[in-house]
Design a protein around this motif. Sequence first.
Motif, PDB file in Angstrom:
ATOM      1  N   MET A   1      10.994  10.360  30.349  1.00 53.27           N
ATOM      2  CA  MET A   1      11.399   9.087  30.906  1.00 53.27           C
ATOM      3  C   MET A   1      10.225   8.440  31.624  1.00 53.27           C
ATOM      4  SD  MET A   1      15.111   8.893  32.686  1.00 53.27           S
ATOM      5  CE  MET A   1      15.228  10.638  32.822  1.00 53.27           C
ATOM      6  N   LYS A   2       9.936   7.232  31.262  1.00 52.99           N
ATOM      7  CA  LYS A   2       8.820   6.516  31.869  1.00 52.99           C
ATOM      8  C   LYS A   2       9.353   5.544  32.918  1.00 52.99           C
ATOM      9  CE  LYS A   2       5.765   8.228  29.073  1.00 52.99           C
ATOM     10  NZ  LYS A   2       4.707   9.072  29.445  1.00 52.99           N
ATOM     11  N   PRO A   3       8.798   5.579  34.142  1.00 45.04           N
ATOM     12  CA  PRO A   3       9.226   4.617  35.156  1.00 45.04           C
ATOM     13  C   PRO A   3       8.747   3.219  34.796  1.00 45.04           C
ATOM     14  CG  PRO A   3       7.401   5.939  35.964  1.00 45.04           C
ATOM     15  CD  PRO A   3       7.782   6.495  34.624  1.00 45.04           C
ATOM     16  N   GLY A   4       9.510   2.234  35.194  1.00 45.08           N
ATOM     17  CA  GLY A   4       9.105   0.855  34.984  1.00 45.08           C
ATOM     18  C   GLY A   4       9.433   0.285  33.613  1.00 45.08           C
ATOM     19  N   LEU A   5      10.126   1.037  32.778  1.00 42.48           N
ATOM     20  CA  LEU A   5      10.507   0.532  31.472  1.00 42.48           C
ATOM     21  C   LEU A   5      11.613  -0.502  31.647  1.00 42.48           C
ATOM     22  CD1 LEU A   5      10.278   0.696  28.388  1.00 42.48           C
ATOM     23  CD2 LEU A   5      11.976   2.503  28.455  1.00 42.48           C
ATOM     24  N   ARG A   6      11.452  -1.635  30.976  1.00 43.17           N
ATOM     25  CA  ARG A   6      12.445  -2.707  31.105  1.00 43.17           C
ATOM     26  C   ARG A   6      12.876  -3.190  29.736  1.00 43.17           C
ATOM     27  NH1 ARG A   6      11.906  -7.279  33.969  1.00 43.17           N
ATOM     28  NH2 ARG A   6      13.963  -6.914  34.809  1.00 43.17           N
ATOM     29  N   ARG A  25      15.662  -4.918  18.414  1.00 42.07           N
ATOM     30  CA  ARG A  25      14.348  -5.571  18.454  1.00 42.07           C
ATOM     31  C   ARG A  25      13.506  -5.051  19.622  1.00 42.07           C
ATOM     32  NH1 ARG A  25      17.206 -10.131  16.774  1.00 42.07           N
ATOM     33  NH2 ARG A  25      17.442 -10.860  18.906  1.00 42.07           N
ATOM     34  N   GLU A  26      14.135  -4.927  20.799  1.00 43.15           N
ATOM     35  CA  GLU A  26      13.363  -4.450  21.959  1.00 43.15           C
ATOM     36  C   GLU A  26      12.929  -2.996  21.773  1.00 43.15           C
ATOM     37  OE1 GLU A  26      13.824  -6.713  26.007  1.00 43.15           O
ATOM     38  OE2 GLU A  26      15.725  -5.700  25.535  1.00 43.15           O
ATOM     39  N   LEU A  27      13.805  -2.154  21.239  1.00 38.66           N
ATOM     40  CA  LEU A  27      13.445  -0.755  21.007  1.00 38.66           C
ATOM     41  C   LEU A  27      12.332  -0.643  19.969  1.00 38.66           C
ATOM     42  CD1 LEU A  27      16.894   1.077  20.942  1.00 38.66           C
ATOM     43  CD2 LEU A  27      15.113   1.271  22.684  1.00 38.66           C
ATOM     44  N   GLU A  28      12.443  -1.408  18.888  1.00 37.76           N
ATOM     45  CA  GLU A  28      11.462  -1.332  17.812  1.00 37.76           C
ATOM     46  C   GLU A  28      10.088  -1.863  18.232  1.00 37.76           C
ATOM     47  OE1 GLU A  28      13.567  -3.197  14.560  1.00 37.76           O
ATOM     48  OE2 GLU A  28      14.912  -1.464  14.365  1.00 37.76           O
ATOM     49  N   ALA A  29      10.032  -2.609  19.324  1.00 40.09           N
ATOM     50  CA  ALA A  29       8.759  -3.104  19.847  1.00 40.09           C
ATOM     51  C   ALA A  29       8.076  -2.071  20.752  1.00 40.09           C
ATOM     52  CB  ALA A  29       8.972  -4.407  20.619  1.00 40.09           C
ATOM     53  N   LEU A  30       8.798  -1.026  21.148  1.00 38.55           N
ATOM     54  CA  LEU A  30       8.226   0.015  22.002  1.00 38.55           C
ATOM     55  C   LEU A  30       7.414   0.984  21.153  1.00 38.55           C
ATOM     56  CD1 LEU A  30      11.324   0.792  24.267  1.00 38.55           C
ATOM     57  CD2 LEU A  30       9.390  -0.711  24.771  1.00 38.55           C
ATOM     58  N   GLY A  31       6.625   1.819  21.801  1.00 35.12           N
ATOM     59  CA  GLY A  31       5.787   2.770  21.076  1.00 35.12           C
ATOM     60  C   GLY A  31       5.904   4.180  21.612  1.00 35.12           C
ATOM     61  N   LEU A  32       4.918   4.989  21.273  1.00 33.54           N
ATOM     62  CA  LEU A  32       4.911   6.396  21.669  1.00 33.54           C
ATOM     63  C   LEU A  32       4.926   6.598  23.179  1.00 33.54           C
ATOM     64  CD1 LEU A  32       2.347   7.828  19.101  1.00 33.54           C
ATOM     65  CD2 LEU A  32       4.791   8.312  19.195  1.00 33.54           C
ATOM     66  N   ASP A  33       4.354   5.656  23.920  1.00 31.83           N
ATOM     67  CA  ASP A  33       4.316   5.801  25.375  1.00 31.83           C
ATOM     68  C   ASP A  33       5.691   5.619  26.005  1.00 31.83           C
ATOM     69  OD1 ASP A  33       1.613   6.309  25.371  1.00 31.83           O
ATOM     70  OD2 ASP A  33       1.054   4.230  25.760  1.00 31.83           O
ATOM     71  N   GLU A  34       6.564   4.862  25.381  1.00 32.84           N
ATOM     72  CA  GLU A  34       7.868   4.568  25.959  1.00 32.84           C
ATOM     73  C   GLU A  34       9.019   5.363  25.330  1.00 32.84           C
ATOM     74  OE1 GLU A  34       6.004   1.944  24.589  1.00 32.84           O
ATOM     75  OE2 GLU A  34       5.126   1.174  26.421  1.00 32.84           O
ATOM     76  N   LEU A  35       8.830   5.843  24.112  1.00 28.28           N
ATOM     77  CA  LEU A  35       9.901   6.535  23.394  1.00 28.28           C
ATOM     78  C   LEU A  35       9.538   8.007  23.175  1.00 28.28           C
ATOM     79  CD1 LEU A  35      10.614   3.800  20.709  1.00 28.28           C
ATOM     80  CD2 LEU A  35      12.080   4.397  22.652  1.00 28.28           C
ATOM     81  N   PRO A  36      10.525   8.899  23.168  1.00 28.59           N
ATOM     82  CA  PRO A  36      10.245  10.332  22.985  1.00 28.59           C
ATOM     83  C   PRO A  36      10.114  10.727  21.510  1.00 28.59           C
ATOM     84  CG  PRO A  36      12.573  10.032  23.407  1.00 28.59           C
ATOM     85  CD  PRO A  36      11.930   8.660  23.513  1.00 28.59           C
ATOM     86  N   LEU A  37       9.318   9.966  20.758  1.00 30.41           N
ATOM     87  CA  LEU A  37       9.173  10.242  19.328  1.00 30.41           C
ATOM     88  C   LEU A  37       8.479  11.576  19.075  1.00 30.41           C
ATOM     89  CD1 LEU A  37       8.145   6.697  17.999  1.00 30.41           C
ATOM     90  CD2 LEU A  37      10.428   7.696  18.194  1.00 30.41           C
TER      91      LEU A  37
END
Length: 117
Positions: A1-6, A25-37
């Motif tokens: 979990m990353k703090p400050g994710l909006r 759309r918002e999820l698909e714009a996120l990357g490795l830093d924000e998602l636990p891929l």
Amino acid sequence: MKPGLRLPKSAQAWRTPDFSQTLKRELEALGLDELPLQQGLSASSVALDDWMQAIILSSKETSGIIHIHAGLFYTGVVAGCSCADDPTPLERENEYCEILIRLDHASGEAEISLTQE
């Protein structure tokens, strides 16, 4: 979990017909830093975030927090040693993981974690 994710647009779209598409759309714009891929890998060793598709499995609100269960389709590769004679192919492997999102309806602040299922 990353703090400050909006995810502010998703929070604003809650309870509208546009919610699922806005969240995707918002999820698909996120990357490795924000998602636990990387943590969700099952067939490869390195997650790639150049292509990802999200599906919303369920959503509900409790005490101002929107709880979302989503699935993520993405790709990964089996990383080799990058030696000239390394036989490891760099073919993409399909990956899938499920995440839980806790989205504050008022602020748009979000916490994303990998499901344990």
